[in-house]
Design a protein around this motif. Structure first.
Motif, PDB file in Angstrom:
ATOM      1  N   PHE B  49     -24.863 -42.930  -0.780  1.00 20.69           N
ATOM      2  CA  PHE B  49     -26.268 -42.609  -0.548  1.00 20.69           C
ATOM      3  C   PHE B  49     -27.093 -43.894  -0.541  1.00 20.69           C
ATOM      4  O   PHE B  49     -26.893 -44.789  -1.362  1.00 20.69           O
ATOM      5  CB  PHE B  49     -26.820 -41.725  -1.680  1.00 20.69           C
ATOM      6  CG  PHE B  49     -26.307 -40.325  -1.671  1.00 20.69           C
ATOM      7  CD1 PHE B  49     -25.148 -39.989  -2.357  1.00 20.69           C
ATOM      8  CD2 PHE B  49     -26.990 -39.322  -0.995  1.00 20.69           C
ATOM      9  CE1 PHE B  49     -24.680 -38.696  -2.361  1.00 20.69           C
ATOM     10  CE2 PHE B  49     -26.529 -38.022  -0.998  1.00 20.69           C
ATOM     11  CZ  PHE B  49     -25.374 -37.709  -1.682  1.00 20.69           C
ATOM     12  N   THR B  52     -32.332 -41.002  -0.637  1.00 17.90           N
ATOM     13  CA  THR B  52     -32.007 -39.577  -0.719  1.00 17.90           C
ATOM     14  C   THR B  52     -30.940 -39.158   0.279  1.00 17.90           C
ATOM     15  O   THR B  52     -30.325 -38.100   0.119  1.00 17.90           O
ATOM     16  CB  THR B  52     -33.256 -38.721  -0.483  1.00 17.90           C
ATOM     17  OG1 THR B  52     -33.760 -39.019   0.822  1.00 17.90           O
ATOM     18  CG2 THR B  52     -34.337 -39.017  -1.515  1.00 17.90           C
ATOM     19  N   ASP B  57     -20.594 -40.249   4.632  1.00 20.87           N
ATOM     20  CA  ASP B  57     -19.836 -39.236   3.879  1.00 20.87           C
ATOM     21  C   ASP B  57     -18.422 -39.090   4.427  1.00 20.87           C
ATOM     22  O   ASP B  57     -17.783 -38.050   4.259  1.00 20.87           O
ATOM     23  CB  ASP B  57     -20.560 -37.898   3.879  1.00 20.87           C
ATOM     24  CG  ASP B  57     -20.688 -37.313   5.285  1.00 20.87           C
ATOM     25  OD1 ASP B  57     -21.235 -36.197   5.406  1.00 20.87           O
ATOM     26  OD2 ASP B  57     -20.260 -37.971   6.259  1.00 20.87           O
ATOM     27  N   PHE B  66     -19.189 -31.561  -1.597  1.00 20.21           N
ATOM     28  CA  PHE B  66     -20.550 -31.794  -1.126  1.00 20.21           C
ATOM     29  C   PHE B  66     -21.283 -32.576  -2.202  1.00 20.21           C
ATOM     30  O   PHE B  66     -21.018 -32.402  -3.396  1.00 20.21           O
ATOM     31  CB  PHE B  66     -21.254 -30.454  -0.868  1.00 20.21           C
ATOM     32  CG  PHE B  66     -22.572 -30.582  -0.182  1.00 20.21           C
ATOM     33  CD1 PHE B  66     -23.759 -30.337  -0.851  1.00 20.21           C
ATOM     34  CD2 PHE B  66     -22.639 -30.951   1.156  1.00 20.21           C
ATOM     35  CE1 PHE B  66     -24.983 -30.456  -0.223  1.00 20.21           C
ATOM     36  CE2 PHE B  66     -23.857 -31.075   1.793  1.00 20.21           C
ATOM     37  CZ  PHE B  66     -25.025 -30.825   1.108  1.00 20.21           C
ATOM     38  N   VAL B  68     -25.303 -34.305  -3.334  1.00 21.14           N
ATOM     39  CA  VAL B  68     -26.730 -34.370  -3.066  1.00 21.14           C
ATOM     40  C   VAL B  68     -27.378 -35.416  -3.966  1.00 21.14           C
ATOM     41  O   VAL B  68     -26.863 -35.747  -5.040  1.00 21.14           O
ATOM     42  CB  VAL B  68     -27.414 -32.990  -3.290  1.00 21.14           C
ATOM     43  CG1 VAL B  68     -26.891 -31.972  -2.308  1.00 21.14           C
ATOM     44  CG2 VAL B  68     -27.210 -32.505  -4.724  1.00 21.14           C
ATOM     45  N   ARG B  69     -28.532 -35.872  -3.496  1.00 19.91           N
ATOM     46  CA  ARG B  69     -29.338 -36.821  -4.277  1.00 19.91           C
ATOM     47  C   ARG B  69     -30.796 -36.570  -3.882  1.00 19.91           C
ATOM     48  O   ARG B  69     -31.422 -37.392  -3.224  1.00 19.91           O
ATOM     49  CB  ARG B  69     -28.914 -38.258  -3.970  1.00 19.91           C
ATOM     50  CG  ARG B  69     -29.449 -39.279  -4.968  1.00 19.91           C
ATOM     51  CD  ARG B  69     -29.111 -40.686  -4.531  1.00 19.91           C
ATOM     52  NE  ARG B  69     -29.498 -41.654  -5.556  1.00 19.91           N
ATOM     53  CZ  ARG B  69     -29.670 -42.952  -5.296  1.00 19.91           C
ATOM     54  NH1 ARG B  69     -29.489 -43.427  -4.066  1.00 19.91           N
ATOM     55  NH2 ARG B  69     -30.018 -43.768  -6.281  1.00 19.91           N
ATOM     56  N   PRO B  70     -31.335 -35.450  -4.285  1.00 23.92           N
ATOM     57  CA  PRO B  70     -32.612 -34.948  -3.728  1.00 23.92           C
ATOM     58  C   PRO B  70     -33.822 -35.837  -3.962  1.00 23.92           C
ATOM     59  O   PRO B  70     -34.743 -35.836  -3.125  1.00 23.92           O
ATOM     60  CB  PRO B  70     -32.773 -33.584  -4.413  1.00 23.92           C
ATOM     61  CG  PRO B  70     -31.919 -33.640  -5.624  1.00 23.92           C
ATOM     62  CD  PRO B  70     -30.770 -34.537  -5.276  1.00 23.92           C
ATOM     63  N   SER B  75     -27.599 -37.932  -8.825  1.00 24.92           N
ATOM     64  CA  SER B  75     -26.787 -37.310  -7.783  1.00 24.92           C
ATOM     65  C   SER B  75     -25.835 -36.309  -8.424  1.00 24.92           C
ATOM     66  O   SER B  75     -25.385 -36.486  -9.568  1.00 24.92           O
ATOM     67  CB  SER B  75     -25.984 -38.368  -7.036  1.00 24.92           C
ATOM     68  OG  SER B  75     -25.123 -37.778  -6.081  1.00 24.92           O
TER      69      SER B  75
END
Lengths: 113, 115
Positions: B49, B52, B57, B66, B68-70, B75
């Motif tokens: 990442f 965000t 990947d 999966f 995420v790092r909103p 993360s």
């Protein structure tokens, strides 16, 4: 995919001996890095190399970025017990999206009592 | 905190279950990496990442994985329908210096065991 080949896989040495290990690849790298990992810990950066031919030292450690950009070596002088661990080479390929870093399988250093 | 923090440090789960692994990077580090390390192997790249967004990947093994790092900091790596082959140490690393690649700071890892 791209691979880094490290040798030797394991080393058994006496305290005080010098150590040499290397890493090769069929691909050209922009950056070569050497990390050390102790049991139960994450890898810790030892030396980073950014230019072909660069020779860099960090205390008793010396590493070189090969002139072909396809290899690197790490030397440890006068080994001590705390040098025991796994040494990984890592590199970044040119043209990759952003900063993907790939690692070799490691060289395991053991010091005989 | 001073370093990269990963939780849980150990997770034992049954085949088929869902797992979440959390990484709290060093404050201010914009880049965050996930790796998987099997016994006797080097870290295997999973995902990276920048802020965000997932910049790369390509290492995620399949669609069960999966991440995420909103908000561009913490993360979470999510693994659905876990399999025994997912057992490994999952390492997270962060980096501040976008121009000096490879200077990654690793956490201690989350050891996942799938029974």
């Amino acid at each position: 995919g791209q691979q880094l080949n490290q040798s030797p896989q394991s080393m058994f040495i006496q305290e005080g001996e010098d150590v040499s290990m290397n890493c090769t690849s069929s691909s050209i790298f922009n950056t070569w890095l050497w990390y050390k990992q102790d049991p139960g810990e994450g890898p810790v950066l030892l030396i980073a190399l950014y230019k072909a031919g660069e020779l860099t030292s960090n205390g008793r450690l010396t590493a070189q970025f090969g002139t072909t950009r396809k290899d690197s070596f790490l030397n440890i002088s006068a080994s001590i017990p705390s040098d025991v661990g796994i040494y990984f080479c890592a590199g970044q390929l040119p043209g990759n999206r952003d900063d993907k870093i790939i690692f070799g399988k490691g060289t395991r250093l053991h010091i005989l009592p | 905190g001073a370093g990269v923090s990963q939780t849980p440090s150990n997770k034992v789960t049954e085949k088929g279950k869902y797992v979440e692994l959390r990484c709290d990077p060093i404050s201010g580090h914009t880049a965050l990496y996930w790796y998987r390390q099997s016994l006797g192997q080097g870290p295997e790249f999973l995902i990276y990442f920048q802020g965000t967004g997932a910049a790369d990947d390509s290492g995620l093994p399949n669609d069960r994985f999966f991440a995420v790092r909103p908000e561009g900091s913490v993360s979470t790596l999510k693994i659905q329908r876990t399999e025994r082959g997912d057992s490994a140490v999952y390492l997270c690393a962060s980096s501040a210096l976008a121009g000096r690649t490879g200077e990654l700071f690793f956490g201690e890892g989350s050891r996942l065991t799938v029974l």
